[in-house]
Design an enzyme around this catalytic site. Structure first.
Site, PDB file in Angstrom:
ATOM      1  N   CYS A 203      29.644  26.730  35.984  1.00 16.21           N
ATOM      2  CA  CYS A 203      28.949  27.479  37.046  1.00 16.21           C
ATOM      3  C   CYS A 203      27.516  26.794  36.855  1.00 16.21           C
ATOM      4  O   CYS A 203      27.064  26.517  35.809  1.00 16.21           O
ATOM      5  CB  CYS A 203      28.723  29.078  36.701  1.00 16.21           C
ATOM      6  SG  CYS A 203      27.863  29.697  35.169  1.00 16.21           S
TER       7      CYS A 203
ATOM      8  N   ASP B 200      59.226  60.554  38.382  1.00 17.18           N
ATOM      9  CA  ASP B 200      58.639  60.105  37.222  1.00 17.18           C
ATOM     10  C   ASP B 200      57.388  61.191  36.946  1.00 17.18           C
ATOM     11  O   ASP B 200      56.867  61.187  35.855  1.00 17.18           O
ATOM     12  CB  ASP B 200      58.340  58.856  37.023  1.00 17.18           C
ATOM     13  CG  ASP B 200      59.462  57.782  36.937  1.00 17.18           C
ATOM     14  OD1 ASP B 200      60.676  58.310  36.816  1.00 17.18           O
ATOM     15  OD2 ASP B 200      59.091  56.584  37.200  1.00 17.18           O
TER      16      ASP B 200
ATOM     17  N   GLU C 289      32.877  28.932  28.926  1.00 18.82           N
ATOM     18  CA  GLU C 289      32.034  28.012  27.863  1.00 18.82           C
ATOM     19  C   GLU C 289      30.994  28.509  26.855  1.00 18.82           C
ATOM     20  O   GLU C 289      30.928  27.943  25.740  1.00 18.82           O
ATOM     21  CB  GLU C 289      31.304  27.144  29.029  1.00 18.82           C
ATOM     22  CG  GLU C 289      32.071  26.472  29.930  1.00 18.82           C
ATOM     23  CD  GLU C 289      32.324  27.326  31.250  1.00 18.82           C
ATOM     24  OE1 GLU C 289      32.371  28.652  31.155  1.00 18.82           O
ATOM     25  OE2 GLU C 289      31.942  26.992  32.618  1.00 18.82           O
TER      26      GLU C 289
ATOM     27  N   ARG D 250      44.589  55.260  30.533  1.00 15.99           N
ATOM     28  CA  ARG D 250      44.348  55.900  29.376  1.00 15.99           C
ATOM     29  C   ARG D 250      44.576  55.165  28.014  1.00 15.99           C
ATOM     30  O   ARG D 250      43.846  55.312  26.991  1.00 15.99           O
ATOM     31  CB  ARG D 250      44.973  57.106  29.177  1.00 15.99           C
ATOM     32  CG  ARG D 250      46.580  57.395  29.234  1.00 15.99           C
ATOM     33  CD  ARG D 250      47.273  58.574  29.435  1.00 15.99           C
ATOM     34  NE  ARG D 250      48.601  58.517  29.712  1.00 15.99           N
ATOM     35  CZ  ARG D 250      49.374  57.887  30.619  1.00 15.99           C
ATOM     36  NH1 ARG D 250      48.579  57.461  31.784  1.00 15.99           N
ATOM     37  NH2 ARG D 250      50.580  57.895  30.738  1.00 15.99           N
TER      38      ARG D 250
END
Lengths: 332, 332
Positions: B103, B220, B55, B227
């Site tokens: 809120c 892998d 908002e 990063r």
């Protein structure tokens, strides 16, 4: 997010892409109308040849938004005249976005340039300009009528939208259609949603020729018509070296249908608008002149055969079709 | 296309979905501002905790559109106060769409309900209502301030958007992340675009725990940090029955990182926010409590391994990320 002319043009573009292929032999076109204060009144697309152009539809929907009591004639010619006589200056000083230069000639419907100038918009934003064609000159016409014209908004994206149309005009446009599960499986029963299959039937209703692999014909024994939308069945090109087929297979029973059985794609290329409904095998044997791919992806994971091939496509547009995703890709 | 409150809410929703997961531990929220004449001034989403709520951002961008010379403070607290003091009634009688009830409490930023009431909109459309929470009461507050409030616009869609948030609040939310080629291939080098990999790194920066399969770690030898966006590396949960790993593998070298090696998913469930980066094998071993899937799809076709599994997901949102498509799916 920046709210500018690109934003509005992209809303018009997005609407137009939903009807890609279905507008044959016309171009896919989208249009958007803002009132004099910048409020969106309508977003519309050309849906089918012999129906209202995008501009005509967008203007109609904009007027309806401003005056919900208006009753419009359905026929596009009469609608065009009705709007010119009854717009009551409701759209004076509006802003109009259209992905392609408004047509400037009397075709099956009267010129959109005349329609737009009659409602007196402040400004018209155009994506692609019509070139070397009987329909061109719309932008010039609007300028002469004192309307501000801005051309070339999202030009690249708008040019891409009409590539199939330009190819039809030059003789041939074809695309590959593939339906796969979320994990890439093509076989094992129905893959895509009812809405996706209806879209494929709507495309079958428009194309000249549907190409399919010989193995698919032998195994699936398909009809390859457009019954889901009560449409017309296209000609069929069966890609096969083997010329013998059981003529009780449903597709051969469709009345007045031409069926070609050949392993020479040049025969397919002689059609003006072709769709290759590819399975795993045919995908790898598709002709190199077919650059476009329409990919339906369901959101389910299945077990079965996947395409194993290296091809560089680029996603040019994607949308939703009920639970499926579908996208247009162009070979890089 | 009908231009109504659902249309505007869907634009706000679409913007919010782009930041799903990244707003942790806050909900993803989108907002849109129309001026008193119905022109779209801004569409904005909450992007990250400790940053402006949707908002606040939408109101700021709306004011900037109306007065491009305004210079706003960056800090959300100061921005909030600045707007209350300097809006100059520019947004009086505006219409605001927000996917979640604004809120109504002083958290890290002041209450959005107070901000919205200060600019005096004519009407506020709300998607989901905040329930049983310290932040709730925003709609009531606005009504007491004399602002018309319409709740429940695209309620189902807006409720779905905050499901991850509701799960965080209850203790745990996790999702599976898979990247595949257009034809479903997962292996054989980099699959997704730089932008998609940056999004994954941005998510790694937010999650508590990243889960990965033992085989992937062995083959892998990944770092599994953030990063690409200079972010924080998450804890790692290696799903493996075999507890022995070469500790020279990069992920073990990340400072202050907790690594758990286990075949018990309950240990993963103890984290507040988890992402399972799944390959072909891990996908089939994912825990049943993980209902959500984030699927990246490139537009290239590749040769390699595909997932072979039967799972019923439902596509809830899809977007573009440079040349990739990515979508959020929920298990049916």
């Amino acid at each position: 997010m920046v709210i500018d002319s690109n934003f509005y043009m992209s809303l018009a573009l997005n609407e137009a892409w939903r009807y890609q292929g279905l507008t044959y032999p016309n171009p896919a076109v989208g249009a958007l109308v803002l009132d004099r204060n910048g409020q969106i009144l309508s977003i519309a697309a050309h849906k089918e040849a012999n129906c209202a152009h995008a501009e005509l539809l967008a203007v109609k929907e904009a007027l309806l938004k401003l005056n919900p009591t208006l009753i419009f004639p359905k026929d596009p010619n009469r609608l065009h005249k009705f709007i010119i006589d009854n717009h009551n200056n409701l759209l004076k000083d509006s802003t109009i976005f259209v992905t392609l230069e408004p047509c400037n000639h009397q075709g099956k419907t009267p010129p959109c340039s005349k329609l737009l100038s009659s409602i007196k918009p402040k400004r018209v934003y155009i994506g692609s300009l019509e070139k070397n064609n009987i329909a061109s000159g719309g932008a010039e016409y609007l300028k002469k009528e004192g309307i501000e014209v801005v051309s070339g908004v999202l030009k690249k994206e708008c040019d891409l939208l009409i590539e199939p149309f330009l190819s039809w005009r030059e003789g041939h446009f074809s695309f590959i259609k593939v339906a796969m599960s979320a994990n890439g499986v093509l076989d094992g029963g129905v893959i895509s949603s009812k809405e996706s299959r209806e879209l494929v039937h709507a495309l079958r209703d428009k194309i000249t020729t549907l190409a399919i692999g010989g193995n698919s014909v032998r195994i699936d024994r398909p009809t390859l018509d457009a019954r889901m939308i009560y449409g017309r069945a296209p000609e069929v090109f069966i890609y096969s070296r083997q010329k013998e087929f059981d003529k009780n297979i449903a597709l051969f029973g469709v009345k007045n249908r031409k069926v070609t059985i050949s392993s020479n794609w040049d025969e397919f290329k002689s059609s003006n608008f072709g769709m290759i409904e590819a399975g795993v095998n045919l995908f790898n044997n598709c002709p190199s002149f077919t650059k476009w791919l329409l990919l339906f992806k369901s959101s389910k994971f299945k077990i079965g055969k996947t395409i194993q091939a290296t091809k560089d496509y680029k996603l040019v547009w994607q949308g939703r079709n009920s639970e499926d995703s579908f996208g247009w890709y162009v070979k890089e």
